[in-house]
Motif scaffolding. Structure first.
Motif, mmCIF file in Angstrom:
data_model
loop_
_atom_site.group_PDB
_atom_site.id
_atom_site.type_symbol
_atom_site.label_atom_id
_atom_site.label_comp_id
_atom_site.label_asym_id
_atom_site.label_seq_id
_atom_site.Cartn_x
_atom_site.Cartn_y
_atom_site.Cartn_z
ATOM 1 N N SER A 78 46.028 34.453 42.089
ATOM 2 C CA SER A 78 45.543 35.795 41.764
ATOM 3 C C SER A 78 46.480 36.497 40.791
ATOM 4 O O SER A 78 46.024 37.272 39.953
ATOM 5 N N ASN A 79 47.772 36.218 40.872
ATOM 6 C CA ASN A 79 48.682 36.820 39.902
ATOM 7 C C ASN A 79 48.398 36.327 38.488
ATOM 8 O O ASN A 79 48.463 37.095 37.531
ATOM 9 N N VAL A 80 48.077 35.033 38.391
ATOM 10 C CA VAL A 80 47.755 34.501 37.067
ATOM 11 C C VAL A 80 46.538 35.219 36.493
ATOM 12 O O VAL A 80 46.537 35.678 35.350
ATOM 13 N N PHE A 81 45.504 35.389 37.325
ATOM 14 C CA PHE A 81 44.301 36.050 36.844
ATOM 15 C C PHE A 81 44.548 37.517 36.537
ATOM 16 O O PHE A 81 43.872 38.112 35.711
ATOM 17 N N LEU A 82 45.526 38.086 37.236
ATOM 18 C CA LEU A 82 45.848 39.494 37.014
ATOM 19 C C LEU A 82 46.546 39.686 35.680
ATOM 20 O O LEU A 82 46.306 40.652 34.964
ATOM 21 N N VAL A 83 47.419 38.751 35.342
ATOM 22 C CA VAL A 83 48.238 38.930 34.148
ATOM 23 C C VAL A 83 47.468 38.556 32.879
ATOM 24 O O VAL A 83 47.604 39.189 31.849
ATOM 25 N N ILE A 84 46.621 37.537 32.973
ATOM 26 C CA ILE A 84 45.846 37.147 31.797
ATOM 27 C C ILE A 84 44.892 38.283 31.445
ATOM 28 O O ILE A 84 44.170 38.763 32.302
ATOM 29 N N PRO A 85 44.900 38.758 30.197
ATOM 30 C CA PRO A 85 44.031 39.879 29.825
ATOM 31 C C PRO A 85 42.569 39.517 30.070
ATOM 32 O O PRO A 85 42.062 38.548 29.494
ATOM 33 N N ALA A 86 41.928 40.295 30.938
ATOM 34 C CA ALA A 86 40.591 39.920 31.392
ATOM 35 C C ALA A 86 39.552 40.053 30.294
ATOM 36 O O ALA A 86 38.717 39.165 30.127
ATOM 37 N N PHE A 93 33.647 36.677 38.221
ATOM 38 C CA PHE A 93 34.585 35.588 38.478
ATOM 39 C C PHE A 93 35.944 35.793 37.813
ATOM 40 O O PHE A 93 36.873 35.048 38.089
ATOM 41 N N THR A 94 36.051 36.776 36.917
ATOM 42 C CA THR A 94 37.341 36.970 36.270
ATOM 43 C C THR A 94 38.054 38.239 36.737
ATOM 44 O O THR A 94 39.180 38.478 36.342
ATOM 45 N N SER A 95 37.408 39.079 37.558
ATOM 46 C CA SER A 95 38.040 40.366 37.839
ATOM 47 C C SER A 95 38.274 40.615 39.328
ATOM 48 O O SER A 95 38.288 41.745 39.756
ATOM 49 N N TRP A 96 38.480 39.579 40.094
ATOM 50 C CA TRP A 96 38.675 39.762 41.534
ATOM 51 C C TRP A 96 40.152 39.911 41.892
ATOM 52 O O TRP A 96 40.496 40.226 43.017
ATOM 53 N N ALA A 97 41.038 39.666 40.915
ATOM 54 C CA ALA A 97 42.442 39.456 41.278
ATOM 55 C C ALA A 97 43.113 40.711 41.835
ATOM 56 O O ALA A 97 43.894 40.630 42.781
#
Lengths: 326, 344
Positions: free
Chosen positions: B135-143, B168-172
């Motif tokens: 989840s941290n990876v998905f949080l840091v990658i610009p959505a 699928f990209t904004s749950w983090a």
């Protein structure tokens, strides 16, 4: 030090993950848009360029996925991101290296300024809870709900007419050549004012709100009461006792939401035709220029990671507990 | 697109007090919050438009007419486009797509964040490590750039596809907040008690932990809906999702590509933008309502100045007991003596 090393390890991991996502996305494209584009430019592409595109987009069906992956990493490390189709035959890395400074100057400075301004206003709003500053909150909420790009459109209509001080598009006067002289700088600053104000207005309220809420929470801690009881000046209690502690979650929130903010601010570039990365992305999307899109995503992600690392270092300086060994 | 507004990271459920109040009264209390009430009313209005919009629209949004680029009038409330299309009808019809994508993406992302956040927090150990790293990876990658690229690689991305990509990209963010809260709930006495009585892990998660996460899940859902609406409109604005389906972003796309600004056609992009801003504000207000419901301290109290009996006003502050020293009564002798000593 241990904290910093952990963070660096995490960012390396994230960079790896982003690159891997970048590797897989084009391989999931149904159909073969890249092949058709390559065919379109068949006569003008050199064999090397075609090979590099084949590796980047996995068009070489003979190679195994693993060897494609290894080749892909090799290319990324050499800075070879393929050729752009929109700006044929310029390599993607060259386009990005031209537009990155614009984006860093505009988005970087305004995001930082908005964080500083929002945080200071939030300190005041939280400290003087129930004062007129609280009345500003609904207004700022409304402003932050406006999409950046729409606010930009509005700003152009209202402020940037013919004969106005604010230019409506571009990064500098069309006649000027980018160089390190006064005329160019003045023009660049004049062109960046309106986009910068747009970003400031819509992003500042998030910081005001989160800082206010943290201040309200911190203001009832025992150490604040003690500081008051010691007879310290109210100003000192507010800044060195309350704000300093309330700032910590806000800084880590800043680091985490950088990805969101940068995504939004890229759109401002589109509206103002600002010669940065966001405008590149817009052009790439319009022309289905996959190599450029991939390159933009990669550069944005890596910049956000670097910004995150800087925010972590700031956190390290602000919070003595993280400096403790062990 | 704004910074995540929710601040409820660690909520201590006030056990006995909350349980003592009947559920019905609690729900009323949430609605009684003026911010939440305003937000819910506006949201309800938009939901209504989303359902009945296509039926009450006065014109077909794509139908052309001879009224080209006309300012708002009695016939066309929001004016017309370069093809003579009625913008009022476009806004009405477009509401459905916006609400559909926002809510669906919100549901998908919330479900994922609950699944990932709660299991990371509850299971602990290696599962926690890997799930929070994810989840941290998905949080840091610009959505947003990621969404733009994924959506543009999918040919003919319709509303459903866009909603799924956003979901699928904004749950983090939600997963992160939920994990933190689950961690703090996991070792509470009542959970230990449930475990001691032999409740299964699933029962503990769904009946002991989840009810205490309701507020966080709700505010995460609302936050994701805001983000999803913004992303969807952005996608339509830069022309990635199909232009054949009307939504507010499509209107802005045409306004931008037909140089509405240069022609002075402000009515072309003002209504859609205002609609976005009002919907976003309504959702943020609901989120503030949830925040203040959970932690009453955050309420902006209107009356902090209180008049005392002898006519002086005192400012009430959190964490302080106002000391009402009457004007003619001297301060405590101890203090006076110390002052004298200092002076001497």
């Amino acid at each position: 030090m241990k904290f910093l090393l952990q963070r660096i390890a995490f960012y390396l991991f994230t960079a790896w993950a982003a690159l891997t996502i970048n590797f897989f996305i084009p391989r999931l494209i149904p159909g073969d848009p890249v092949t058709s584009l390559i065919n379109k430019f068949q006569g003008q592409l050199s064999t090397d360029a075609i090979n590099s595109l084949y590796v980047l987009f996995g068009l070489d069906k003979n190679a195994s996925l693993w060897s494609q992956y290894v080749d892909y990493w090799g290319q990324v490390f050499r800075g070879d991101l393929g050729l752009s189709f929109t700006f044929f035959p310029t390599p993607v890395s060259e386009i990005l290296s031209q537009s990155l400074p614009w984006t860093i100057a505009l988005v970087g400075i305004t995001t930082f300024a908005s964080f500083m301004i929002g945080t200071s206003l939030g300190v005041l709003a939280g400290w003087r809870r129930g004062s007129w500053l609280d009345g500003l909150l609904p207004v700022t909420t409304f402003l932050s709900s406006i999409p950046y790009f729409w606010l930009g459109l509005l700003a152009i209509t209202l402020l940037a007419g013919p004969g106005s001080f604010f230019p409506s598009s571009g990064g500098y006067e069309p006649g000027l050549v980018p160089s390190w002289n006064g005329a160019f700088f003045g023009s660049a600053i004049q062109h960046s004012l309106l986009p910068a104000i747009t970003i400031l207005i819509s992003s500042v309220s998030g910081w005001i709100l989160s800082m206010r809420n943290m201040m309200v929470t911190v203001a009832s801690e025992d150490y604040i009461t003690v500081a008051h009881a010691k007879g310290l000046p109210v100003r000192r209690v507010m800044v060195s006792y309350a704000a300093r502690n309330a700032l910590l979650p806000n800084v880590s929130g800043f680091a985490l939401s950088l990805g969101f903010i940068v995504g939004g601010t890229l759109l401002v570039e589109i509206v103002f035709s600002y010669p940065g990365i966001g405008y590149n992305l817009f052009q790439a999307v319009g022309a289905k220029d996959y190599p450029l899109m991939q390159g933009v995503f990669l550069v944005i992600t890596l910049s956000v990671l670097v910004a995150n690392l800087l925010a972590d270092i700031a956190y390290l300086l602000l919070d003595p507990r993280t400096r403790k060994e062990g | 697109m704004s910074a995540p507004a929710s601040t409820i990271t660690a909520v201590t459920p006030e056990g006995p007090e909350v349980e003592a109040t009947p559920a019905k009264r609690r729900r009323l209390r949430f609605v009684a919050n003026p911010k939440a009430a305003t937000g819910l009313i506006v949201l309800g209005f938009f939901c209504l438009i989303a359902i009945i919009g296509p039926w009450i629209a006065p014109y077909d949004p794509s139908a052309r007419s001879s009224d080209l680029i006309q300012a708002p009038s009695g016939r066309h409330w929001f004016g017309t486009t370069h093809l003579g299309q009625d913008i009022f009808s476009q806004v009405l019809v477009g509401t459905r797509g916006v609400m559909f994508v926002g809510l669906l993406a919100g549901i998908v992302a919330t479900a994922l964040s609950v699944l990932i956040g709660v299991s990371a927090g509850f299971l602990g150990g290696a599962a926690d490590e890997s799930l929070s790293a994810l989840s941290n990876v998905f949080l840091v990658i610009p959505a947003l750039p990621l969404i733009i690229i994924v959506a543009s690689t999918i040919p003919s991305a319709g509303d459903l596809m866009v909603a799924l990509v956003i979901g699928f990209t904004s749950w983090a963010w939600g997963a992160r907040v939920l994990r933190a809260q689950t961690l703090s709930l996991r070792r509470r006495d009542y959970v230990e008690a449930a475990r001691a009585t032999g409740e299964s892990t699933w029962r503990i998660i769904t009946f002991e932990i989840m009810p205490n996460l309701t507020a966080i899940i709700a505010s995460g859902f609302v936050g994701t809906v805001i983000f999803a609406v913004m992303s969807e409109i952005t996608l339509a604005f830069i022309g990635i999702s199909t232009i054949s389906e009307w939504n507010w972003g499509t209107i802005l796309f045409w306004a931008q590509s037909q140089q509405a600004l240069a022609q002075g056609a402000w009515w072309w992009f003002v209504p859609a933008g205002l609609a976005i801003a009002i919907l976003g504000t309504a959702l943020s207000l609901i989120n503030f309502g949830i925040d203040e419901f959970v932690s009453p301290r955050l309420r902006s109290s209107g009356h902090t100045r209180v008049k005392t009996v002898d006519g002086r006003s005192v400012r009430m502050r959190v964490g302080f007991t106002p000391v009402l020293g009457a004007a003619d009564v001297p301060a405590t002798p101890v203090v006076r003596r110390r002052r004298k000593e200092e002076a001497a």
